[in-house]
Design an enzyme around this catalytic site. Structure first.
Site, mmCIF file in Angstrom:
data_model
loop_
_atom_site.group_PDB
_atom_site.id
_atom_site.type_symbol
_atom_site.label_atom_id
_atom_site.label_comp_id
_atom_site.label_asym_id
_atom_site.label_seq_id
_atom_site.Cartn_x
_atom_site.Cartn_y
_atom_site.Cartn_z
ATOM 1 N N GLY A 73 -27.636 -4.484 -20.099
ATOM 2 C CA GLY A 73 -26.801 -3.999 -19.005
ATOM 3 C C GLY A 73 -25.656 -4.953 -18.679
ATOM 4 O O GLY A 73 -24.535 -4.522 -18.401
ATOM 5 N N ASN A 153 -30.046 -1.726 -7.150
ATOM 6 C CA ASN A 153 -31.295 -2.304 -7.639
ATOM 7 C C ASN A 153 -32.214 -2.792 -6.521
ATOM 8 O O ASN A 153 -33.428 -2.766 -6.660
ATOM 9 C CB ASN A 153 -31.004 -3.461 -8.605
ATOM 10 C CG ASN A 153 -29.887 -4.352 -8.137
ATOM 11 O OD1 ASN A 153 -28.760 -3.887 -7.940
ATOM 12 N ND2 ASN A 153 -30.171 -5.613 -7.932
ATOM 13 N N GLN A 181 -30.084 1.083 -13.146
ATOM 14 C CA GLN A 181 -31.275 1.412 -12.366
ATOM 15 C C GLN A 181 -31.552 2.908 -12.270
ATOM 16 O O GLN A 181 -32.655 3.299 -11.883
ATOM 17 C CB GLN A 181 -31.154 0.835 -10.941
ATOM 18 C CG GLN A 181 -31.250 -0.674 -10.893
ATOM 19 C CD GLN A 181 -32.634 -1.203 -11.275
ATOM 20 O OE1 GLN A 181 -33.613 -0.454 -11.328
ATOM 21 N NE2 GLN A 181 -32.718 -2.491 -11.551
ATOM 22 N N HIS A 203 -34.349 -2.423 -20.787
ATOM 23 C CA HIS A 203 -35.641 -2.871 -20.236
ATOM 24 C C HIS A 203 -35.935 -2.320 -18.850
ATOM 25 O O HIS A 203 -36.979 -2.607 -18.276
ATOM 26 C CB HIS A 203 -35.732 -4.403 -20.241
ATOM 27 C CG HIS A 203 -34.842 -5.102 -19.268
ATOM 28 N ND1 HIS A 203 -35.334 -5.728 -18.150
ATOM 29 C CD2 HIS A 203 -33.507 -5.282 -19.234
ATOM 30 C CE1 HIS A 203 -34.340 -6.284 -17.483
ATOM 31 N NE2 HIS A 203 -33.218 -6.020 -18.116
ATOM 32 N N THR A 239 -23.795 -7.152 -36.519
ATOM 33 C CA THR A 239 -24.741 -6.259 -37.185
ATOM 34 C C THR A 239 -25.696 -5.658 -36.161
ATOM 35 O O THR A 239 -26.343 -6.380 -35.418
ATOM 36 C CB THR A 239 -25.539 -7.035 -38.257
ATOM 37 O OG1 THR A 239 -24.602 -7.589 -39.178
ATOM 38 C CG2 THR A 239 -26.531 -6.140 -38.984
ATOM 39 N N CYS A 324 -34.736 -18.791 0.279
ATOM 40 C CA CYS A 324 -34.796 -19.893 1.236
ATOM 41 C C CYS A 324 -34.031 -21.077 0.658
ATOM 42 O O CYS A 324 -34.408 -21.607 -0.383
ATOM 43 C CB CYS A 324 -36.254 -20.253 1.487
ATOM 44 S SG CYS A 324 -36.416 -21.309 2.906
HETATM 45 C C1 LIG Z 1 -27.977 -2.629 -11.452
HETATM 46 C C2 LIG Z 1 -28.127 -3.576 -12.594
HETATM 47 N N1 LIG Z 1 -27.100 -3.774 -13.431
HETATM 48 C C3 LIG Z 1 -27.195 -4.593 -14.486
HETATM 49 C C4 LIG Z 1 -28.342 -5.297 -14.753
HETATM 50 C C5 LIG Z 1 -28.380 -6.245 -15.912
HETATM 51 O O1 LIG Z 1 -29.047 -5.706 -17.015
HETATM 52 P P1 LIG Z 1 -29.590 -6.662 -18.196
HETATM 53 O O2 LIG Z 1 -30.734 -7.433 -17.621
HETATM 54 O O3 LIG Z 1 -30.013 -5.720 -19.281
HETATM 55 O O4 LIG Z 1 -28.471 -7.529 -18.625
HETATM 56 C C6 LIG Z 1 -29.443 -5.129 -13.912
HETATM 57 C C7 LIG Z 1 -30.683 -5.888 -14.138
HETATM 58 O O5 LIG Z 1 -31.334 -6.334 -13.202
HETATM 59 C C8 LIG Z 1 -29.338 -4.238 -12.800
HETATM 60 O O6 LIG Z 1 -30.354 -4.038 -11.968
#
Ligand SMILES: Cc1ncc(COP(=O)(O)O)c(C=O)c1O
Length: 377
Positions: A73, A153, A181, A203, A239, A324
Site C-alpha cells: 500500500g 484505518n 482498508q 496484507h 522483475t 505516551c
Molecule cells: C489506509 C492505509 N494505507 C496504506 C497502508 C500501508 O500499506 P502497506 O503496509 O502495505 O505499505 C496502510 C497500512 O496500515 C493503511 O492502513
C-alpha cells in the site's frame, strides 16, 4: 493456565487465507522462472501473473492493463502521488488531501512540499468525514490531484468518495483513493467510485505482506518511482514476483464475495452493544455510526489510557489511538483532526474484527475488559 490469545487487529494485518497459501505454494516450490524470459521456465510464472492481474481487475471492475503490482500500500500511494506530480508538473503544483490520511499519504505529501508542491489538508467533522463542499472550495486552476482515503484505518469512517471524485473530475483533476482498508470489506468498484487511481495493500485482505496494487485508469500518465526495464507497462520496473501476485490475485478472488462481512458486521455490532450494556456512559464510539467499515470498532474508555487498558487486557491483540511521550499522552492525528477531547481520545482502543473472529472471542474480550476497567475506577 495460559489465557487464550485473541486477535482483534485485522486492520493492522490479516493472516494469509489457506486458499491463498495453497495457490502460492507451487511458486515457492517449483515455478521459479522469470515471467519476462522467452523460454519454457517463464511460462507458468507469466501465466500466473496474468491470471492474478485478471483476478485483481475483476474485483476492482477495471481492465487488466490498469493493474500495476507494487510492494504494498505504501508504494502504491507513493506512486500515485509522486508519479502524477512528476508527470504533470507542467499542468500545476497543487495537491489536495485530508488531515486523516495514513502516513503513507501524509509523508509523501510532506516530501512533495519540500520540493515546492502546495498541499491542502482538508479538515474532517467529528465523525472523521470530509465535506465535499470543502473540496470544491479548495480546488484551484493549479490543482493536479486529489487524494482522499476510502476508509480510515483507525476509526473506520468511510468517505463520500463518489461525490468527491465527481467534483475533482468535474474540474479536470485526477482523483486517487487509498483503499488499503476498504478492499475486501466493502465494494470497491473503480467505476462505481469514479476514481482514476486506487491503492490496495495485500496484507489487509488475507494476502501476504510485501505486495499491493495501484489501479491506474487508462490514459493517466505516471512517472515511475523505480526506473528500469519495462515491467508493469513501464510504470514500475523490477522483475515481478509471481509468488506474491498469485497470493494477491487469489485474495482478490475471495474478496469478491462480501457475504462473510455480514457475519463480521453483526459480530462487531454485538460487541458494541455488549460494551454499552456493561460500561454505559463510561465509553464512547469514535468514527461514524453508519458510514463505517463493518469490522471496525474504535471505542474511547473515557478518562482512561488506552495503552494501559491494553497492557492489562491479557492475550488480546488490538491497537490504541494514543501514544505516551515523556509522560504526556499524544492523541493520534486522526483523533486530533476529529477534535476528539483529550480525556476521550487518550482512552481510545481500536478493535478490528476479521474472518476468523468468533462470537466466543468477543464474549471473552468483553469479560476480560472488566479487569482493567475495574482498577482505579
Ligand atoms: C489506509 C492505509 N494505507 C496504506 C497502508 C500501508 O500499506 P502497506 O503496509 O502495505 O505499505 C496502510 C497500512 O496500515 C493503511 O492502513
Amino acid at each position: 493456565m495460559t489465557t487464550e490469545r485473541i486477535y482483534l487487529d485485522y486492520n493492522a494485518s490479516t493472516p494469509i487465507d489457506p486458499a491463498v497459501a495453497a495457490a502460492m505454494k507451487p511458486f515457492l516450490a517449483d515455478h521459479f522462472g522469470n515471467p519476462s524470459s522467452g523460454h519454457w521456465a517463464a511460462l507458468p510464472a507469466k501465466a500466473a501473473l496474468e491470471k492474478a492481474r485478471g483476478q485483481v481487475a475483476a474485483l476492482l471492475g477495471c481492465g487488466e492493463d490498469e493493474v500495476v503490482f507494487t510492494s504494498g500500500g505504501s508504494e502504491a500511494n507513493n506512486l500515485a502521488l509522486k508519479g502524477v506530480c512528476f508527470a504533470r508538473r507542467d499542468c500545476g503544483d497543487h495537491i489536495i488531501t485530508t488531515r486523516i490520511e495514513h502516513p503513507a499519504i501524509i509523508e509523501p505529501c510532506r516530501f512533495l512540499e519540500r520540493l515546492g508542491v502546495q498541499i491542502t489538508y482538508l479538515p474532517v467533522d467529528g465523525f472523521g468525514r470530509v465535506d465535499p463542499d470543502d473540496l470544491s472550495r479548495a480546488i484551484t486552476p493549479r490543482t493536479i490531484l486529489v487524494s482522499i482515503m476510502h476508509a480510515n484505518n483507525e476509526v473506520g469512517t468511510i468517505q463520500p468518495i463518489e461525490d468527491c471524485a465527481r467534483i475533482a473530475r468535474g474540474h479536470g483533476v485526477l482523483f486517487h483513493t487509498d483503499a488499503a482498508q476498504s478492499v475486501g470489506k466493502i465494494a470497491t468498484d473503480v467505476n462505481g467510485l469514479g476514481v482514476d487511481l486506487l491503492s490496495i495493500a495485500g496484507h489487509k485482505l488475507y494476502a501476504p505482506k510485501g505486495v499491493g496494487v495501484l489501479f491506474v485508469r487508462r490514459g493517466v500518465l505516471l512517472e515511475p518511482l523505480i526506473h528500469g526495464a519495462g515491467h508493469e507497462g513501464g510504470r514500475r520496473a523490477g522483475t515481478e514476483s509471481a509468488l506474491l501476485a498469485v497470493g494477491l490475485g487469489q485474495a482478490c478472488e475471495l474478496a469478491r464475495d462480501l457475504t462473510s462481512m455480514d457475519r463480521v458486521h453483526a459480530l462487531r455490532d454485538h460487541f458494541w452493544s455488549e460494551l454499552q450494556s456493561r460500561f454505559g456512559n463510561r465509553i464512547a464510539l469514535n468514527g461514524h455510526p453508519a458510514h463505517r467499515l463493518p469490522n471496525t470498532l474504535n471505542v474511547s474508555f473515557i478518562g482512561r489510557v488506552g495503552a494501559e487498558i491494553l497492557e492489562r487486557l491479557e492475550g488480546v491483540a488490538a491497537s490504541t489511538g494514543s501514544a505516551c511521550h515523556s509522560e504526556r499522552i499524544k492523541l493520534s492525528p486522526v483523533l486530533e483532526a476529529m477534535c476528539v477531547a483529550p480525556e476521550m481520545g487518550m482512552g481510545a482502543i481500536r478493535f478490528s474484527l476479521g474472518r476468523g473472529t468468533t462470537h466466543e472471542e468477543i464474549e471473552a474480550v468483553v469479560e476480560r475488559l472488566n479487569v482493567p476497567l475495574a482498577v482505579a475506577s
